[in-house]
Design an enzyme around this catalytic site. Sequence first.
Site, PDB file in Angstrom:
ATOM      1  CE1 TYR A  52      24.447  33.900  66.287  1.00  0.00           C
ATOM      2  CE2 TYR A  52      21.941  33.983  66.830  1.00  0.00           C
ATOM      3  CZ  TYR A  52      23.294  33.408  67.003  1.00  0.00           C
ATOM      4  OH  TYR A  52      23.461  32.766  68.166  1.00  0.00           O
ATOM      5  CB  SER A 139      26.816  32.582  75.141  1.00  0.00           C
ATOM      6  OG  SER A 139      26.596  31.559  74.198  1.00  0.00           O
ATOM      7  CG  ASN A 140      29.691  29.427  73.427  1.00  0.00           C
ATOM      8  OD1 ASN A 140      29.477  28.633  73.168  1.00  0.00           O
ATOM      9  ND2 ASN A 140      29.377  30.346  72.653  1.00  0.00           N
ATOM     10  CB  SER A 195      25.089  22.634  63.998  1.00  0.00           C
ATOM     11  OG  SER A 195      25.215  23.388  63.157  1.00  0.00           O
ATOM     12  CE  LYS A 239      18.300  27.284  60.913  1.00  0.00           C
ATOM     13  NZ  LYS A 239      19.255  27.667  59.857  1.00  0.00           N
TER      14      LYS A 239
END
Length: 281
Positions: A52, A139-140, A195, A239
């Site tokens: 990030y 993750s994923n 998103s 977020k």
Amino acid sequence: MEQRELGFTKIRLPVVGQGTWQMEEADEAACIDAIRRGIDAGMTHIDTAEMYGAGEVESLVGKAIEGRRDEVFLVSKVLPSNASYAGTLAACERSLERLRTDRLDLYLLHWPGSEPLEETLRAFKDLRAQGKIRHFGVSNFDQAELSRAIALAGPSEIACNQVFYHLLERAIEHRVLPLCERHGIAVVAYSPFGSGRFPAPDSMGGKVLASIAAAHGATPRQVALRFLLRRQPVFVIPKAARAAHALDNAAAGDLRLTSEDLARIDTAFPLGPDRGVLPTL
């Protein structure tokens, strides 16, 4: 804020945590304030990653939790390109430095990559032995990838699988979520508002969310988060770059939907066919 156990770890965490993806694009002071206000509201699970902002967001999170490290459950992720044995150890050190801490509560492989998974897991276990991480996960990972990770790591080792999950993308419910339920692995939903794909207010689904929200004195986004949390292994990490948004997210942790509410949402946002793949952003 409702809390539940993070899979087999038995660590109790708030069902709503804080994601930080793309925070480098927002005002830093506002983001820091949002994270701190979120912690005050009970969202002590904070997720970030070395990817990030190329480390910029980890540094931001480090500032936000300064003086409050022991209050939070801190998560970061290693890039697959850095996930060799030595690369994972080095990446973790860099993340710890940016986050201004001596340990992570959970360290994840960001997505499956070309480095041998055995070596990444070996590094995770060594980092845990050194006290630099408490738990590790992935993750994923789709069903096949997660099954392989479980086989390589051993039972009660993979603490969570962080995946893309929102009302318009429920693919994990076919295979990944049931597998996690069987193995006591937590499911952490990132981008739970899609998103940028959150249902429009004038859409059929948007009207259903608004109707249910009005009945509970809540917001449509709180209703959406609560629907995703209806199964026990699931946590959400939306977020928020502003304090008001963070507090709105936190309120979903205390919302209770009826079985009729859940059925209406399920009808408005159907699961869809099993395509055999796990979508990502």
